[in-house]
Design an enzyme around this catalytic site. Sequence first.
Site, mmCIF file in Angstrom:
data_model
loop_
_atom_site.group_PDB
_atom_site.id
_atom_site.type_symbol
_atom_site.label_atom_id
_atom_site.label_comp_id
_atom_site.label_asym_id
_atom_site.label_seq_id
_atom_site.Cartn_x
_atom_site.Cartn_y
_atom_site.Cartn_z
ATOM 1 N N ASP A 1 -10.867 3.085 4.017
ATOM 2 C CA ASP A 1 -11.189 1.662 3.940
ATOM 3 C C ASP A 1 -12.709 1.452 3.868
ATOM 4 O O ASP A 1 -13.173 0.366 3.539
ATOM 5 C CB ASP A 1 -10.640 0.949 5.196
ATOM 6 N N GLN B 1 -4.666 -1.399 9.738
ATOM 7 C CA GLN B 1 -4.535 -2.735 9.134
ATOM 8 C C GLN B 1 -5.043 -3.799 10.121
ATOM 9 O O GLN B 1 -4.619 -3.844 11.273
ATOM 10 C CB GLN B 1 -3.066 -2.994 8.782
ATOM 11 N N LYS C 1 0.840 -1.202 0.000
ATOM 12 C CA LYS C 1 0.000 0.000 0.000
ATOM 13 C C LYS C 1 0.876 1.253 0.000
ATOM 14 O O LYS C 1 0.618 2.205 -0.737
ATOM 15 C CB LYS C 1 -0.917 0.009 1.230
#
Length: 287
Positions: A121, A98, A54
């Site tokens: 997200d 995460q 990422k």
Amino acid sequence: MAGQLLDGKAIAKKVRAEVKQRAEAFFEAHGRKPGLHVVLVGEDPASQVYVRNKERAAGKAGLDGHVHRLPADTTQADLEALVAKLNADPAIDGILVQLPLPEQLEAQPVLDLIDPSKDVDGLTPMSAGLLMDGRPGLRPCTPSGCMRMLEETGVELEGKRALVVGRSLLVGKPVALMLLAKNATVTMAHSRTKELAARVAEADVVVAAVGRAELVKGEWVKEGAVVLDVGINRNEEGKLIGDVEFAAAKERASWITPVPGGVGPMTIAMLLANTVTAAERREAGKD
Ligand code: NAD
């Protein structure tokens, strides 16, 4: 007639190029790059790889990608304090925590804290609610990737029968809502669904997001259907395979995503797109 391959690598490349252009325009206008901050707690090897990917993808697309690496024994209070700090920083447009977190940490209170305008997200309750309500918001990345792939086929979704197999918050539920927003007639199948074969056979669009290798048989697929396979499984030889019996399904589908190289590469690309969108909207909101 064999179906055409929906090439996730190629579409993701196109999305990343669009992101780069938008990031450059953003830089011109605001004198800074859109900022994506990823929080990684602990040393889970898979998460380390995802986070590195990422960060790298963000840099290449002209974003300011940054990773906060916290030790495995981080406390809930320390993690929540970091999220609060990132929320308050005006140069940060996207925050991603995460998952999974180490055992002693609870994910939900941390996700609940993320400023919805920075929720790249798309997994906070506020973002889920905005999607449910059809209001602008940041959408989860993998479902957004699915929708972008459908767009690329040029197939009109209005009035079509769409079947989503799987009802997770990460993929199944949001993709069903996104298909509904495009006026498809949506059916959701899950672990308790009876007659999955019959439901697949009726569907003009099938999105499989289960995590069970080749659960959806090729012979079930309606002639001319569009098939998106989100599943990632490993067979006995260690090869990656999807939730759909690919070769047989391809014979019947009009379009189909391969595994690997289908939906998978779209997720990070859509994360980058969400970050630029968040940055643009936050700056527009200041006017
Ligand atoms: P999950 O385990 O949270 O959800 C699986 C869903 O499948 C559940 O809702 C369950 O009801 C349903 N299910 C289980 N058995 C079933 C059956 N026999 N028939 C019908 N439905 C059944 O999984 P998830 O997080 O939604 O992920 C699904 C798959 O997609 C996994 O293989 C995952 O690795 C993959 N995935 C890929 C990406 C990507 O490509 N970037 C992103 C997220 C998830």
